[in-house]
Write a protein that holds these residues in place. Sequence first.
Motif, PDB file in Angstrom:
ATOM      1  N   PRO A   1      -0.612   9.176  -7.084  1.00  0.00           N
ATOM      2  CA  PRO A   1      -0.575   7.725  -6.880  1.00  0.00           C
ATOM      3  C   PRO A   1       0.608   7.079  -7.613  1.00  0.00           C
ATOM      4  N   CYS A   2       1.202   6.078  -6.984  1.00  0.00           N
ATOM      5  CA  CYS A   2       2.436   5.485  -7.517  1.00  0.00           C
ATOM      6  C   CYS A   2       2.259   5.016  -8.963  1.00  0.00           C
ATOM      7  N   LEU A   3       1.162   4.321  -9.248  1.00  0.00           N
ATOM      8  CA  LEU A   3       1.013   3.807 -10.619  1.00  0.00           C
ATOM      9  C   LEU A   3       0.885   4.953 -11.621  1.00  0.00           C
ATOM     10  N   LYS A   4       0.282   6.051 -11.204  1.00  0.00           N
ATOM     11  CA  LYS A   4       0.168   7.228 -12.091  1.00  0.00           C
ATOM     12  C   LYS A   4       1.565   7.804 -12.362  1.00  0.00           C
ATOM     13  N   GLN A   5       2.412   7.844 -11.330  1.00  0.00           N
ATOM     14  CA  GLN A   5       3.797   8.299 -11.539  1.00  0.00           C
ATOM     15  C   GLN A   5       4.465   7.413 -12.596  1.00  0.00           C
ATOM     16  N   MET A   6       4.150   6.112 -12.528  1.00  0.00           N
ATOM     17  CA  MET A   6       4.785   5.182 -13.469  1.00  0.00           C
ATOM     18  C   MET A   6       4.232   5.342 -14.887  1.00  0.00           C
ATOM     19  N   THR A   7       2.903   5.440 -15.005  1.00  0.00           N
ATOM     20  CA  THR A   7       2.333   5.554 -16.362  1.00  0.00           C
ATOM     21  C   THR A   7       2.773   6.879 -16.998  1.00  0.00           C
TER      22      THR A   7
ATOM     23  N   VAL B   1       0.877  -1.181   0.000  1.00  0.00           N
ATOM     24  CA  VAL B   1       0.000   0.000   0.000  1.00  0.00           C
ATOM     25  C   VAL B   1       0.910   1.225   0.000  1.00  0.00           C
ATOM     26  N   ILE B   2       0.651   2.138  -0.935  1.00  0.00           N
ATOM     27  CA  ILE B   2       1.560   3.283  -1.091  1.00  0.00           C
ATOM     28  C   ILE B   2       0.793   4.585  -0.889  1.00  0.00           C
TER      29      ILE B   2
ATOM     30  N   GLY C   1       6.671   8.723  -2.349  1.00  0.00           N
ATOM     31  CA  GLY C   1       5.574   8.261  -1.501  1.00  0.00           C
ATOM     32  C   GLY C   1       6.100   7.303  -0.462  1.00  0.00           C
ATOM     33  N   GLN C   2       5.194   6.857   0.401  1.00  0.00           N
ATOM     34  CA  GLN C   2       5.604   5.923   1.447  1.00  0.00           C
ATOM     35  C   GLN C   2       4.929   4.578   1.223  1.00  0.00           C
TER      36      GLN C   2
END
Length: 300
Positions: free
Chosen positions: A145-151, A139-140, A256-257
Motif C-alpha cells: 500500500p502506498c502509505l506503507k511505502q511512505m512510512t 485510490v491507489i 502502484g497505479q
Amino acid sequence: MPKLKRRVTKAVFPVAGLGTRFLPATKSVPKEIMTLVDRPLIQYAIDEAREAGIKEFIFVTSRGKSALEDYFDHAPELENALRKKGNDELLKTLKSTNMDSGAIAYIRQHKPMGLGHAVWCARRLIGNEPFAVMLPDDVIAAETPCLKQMTDAYQETGGSMVATMEVPRDMTSSYGILDVEDANRELATVKGMVEKPAVADAPSNLAVIGRYIITPDVLNTLHRQKSGAGGEVQLTDAIAAEIGEGRPVHALRFKGQRFDCGSKAGFLQATVSFALARAELQDEFSSYLRDMAPLIRVAE
Ligand code: UTP
C-alpha cells in the motif's frame, strides 16, 4: 545502537470539499461513499491506512456528510441477519468495516477554505507528532500500500514527505508540482513546490498526489498562512515553507497505479480496473468489454 523507529499512527482524512464535479449525486451522497464495485472510496483509504500502522483516524467533515459517520458505525441488525442466514463471508466483509471505539474522530471544517485549512482544523486532535494525510478520492492500487511505502521510507528520512508521480506536461497546471534535486531517484529531496503552476512555469512533471506525511511544524505554518492558488489555503505551500526553514521534505515515487476518483473519467477507469480484478466478475465483465470494443471504434 539500533535506530529509533519513527512511528506515524494518526491519519487525517480531509473530506469537507464540495465535490462539485459529481453533482447532482454529491448533493446528498458524500463523494467518499461512492463505490468502486461495492466498496466506498473511503474504505480503500482506511484499509491502506491500517496496513501502514495507522491507529487513529481523524475525519475533517462538513455539513451533509453524516452518511460517512453512519458508514463506520457497527450494524448489529445487519450482522444478526447475516449470522442467522449463515452468510459468514458477507458477515466477515461487513465486520471488516467496523472501527474500534475511540479510534475515529470527526471535526468540522465550517467553510471549504482549502485542503491546508482542512488539515489545520484537525490540529488539536493531531497534537505534536508527525501524521499522515490521505485524500480518499486518490485510490491507489499497489502491491505494498502506498502509505506503507511512505512510512517505510520515512524511517530513513524523517521530515515531511509527499507521494509523487509523473504526469503529462500539459496536466501540470492541475497539480502541486515538485522541484527536486534528483528527479530520477525513487526517493527525491524536494527543493521547491508550486501549486497549480502555468504549464510553462512548471519546474518538472512530478505531481504531488493525495498522500502525505507531515510534521507538526507544518501546522504552525498553516496557522499563519494566507490563501494561495484559487483563493484556498494550500497544503503544498505550507510543506514548501519547510524547505525555506531548512527542514527536509522528500518525495516518494510510489509503486502502484493511482486513480483520480475525484474526476469522472478517473472514477470510471477505477471502476473498470477494480471490477476486472474481482474473480467473481472477471469473466462476465471482460466479455462485456470485449463486446463493447467494436461499438467504441464506431463511436470514434
Ligand atoms: P478537491 O480539490 O477534489 O475538491 O479536494 P472537492 O471539493 O472534493 O471536489 P470538486 O473539485 O468540487 O469536485 C481534494 C480533497 O480535499 C478535501 C476534499 O474533500 C478532498 O478530499 N477538501 C478540499 C477539504 O476537506 N476542504 C476543502 O476546503 C477543500
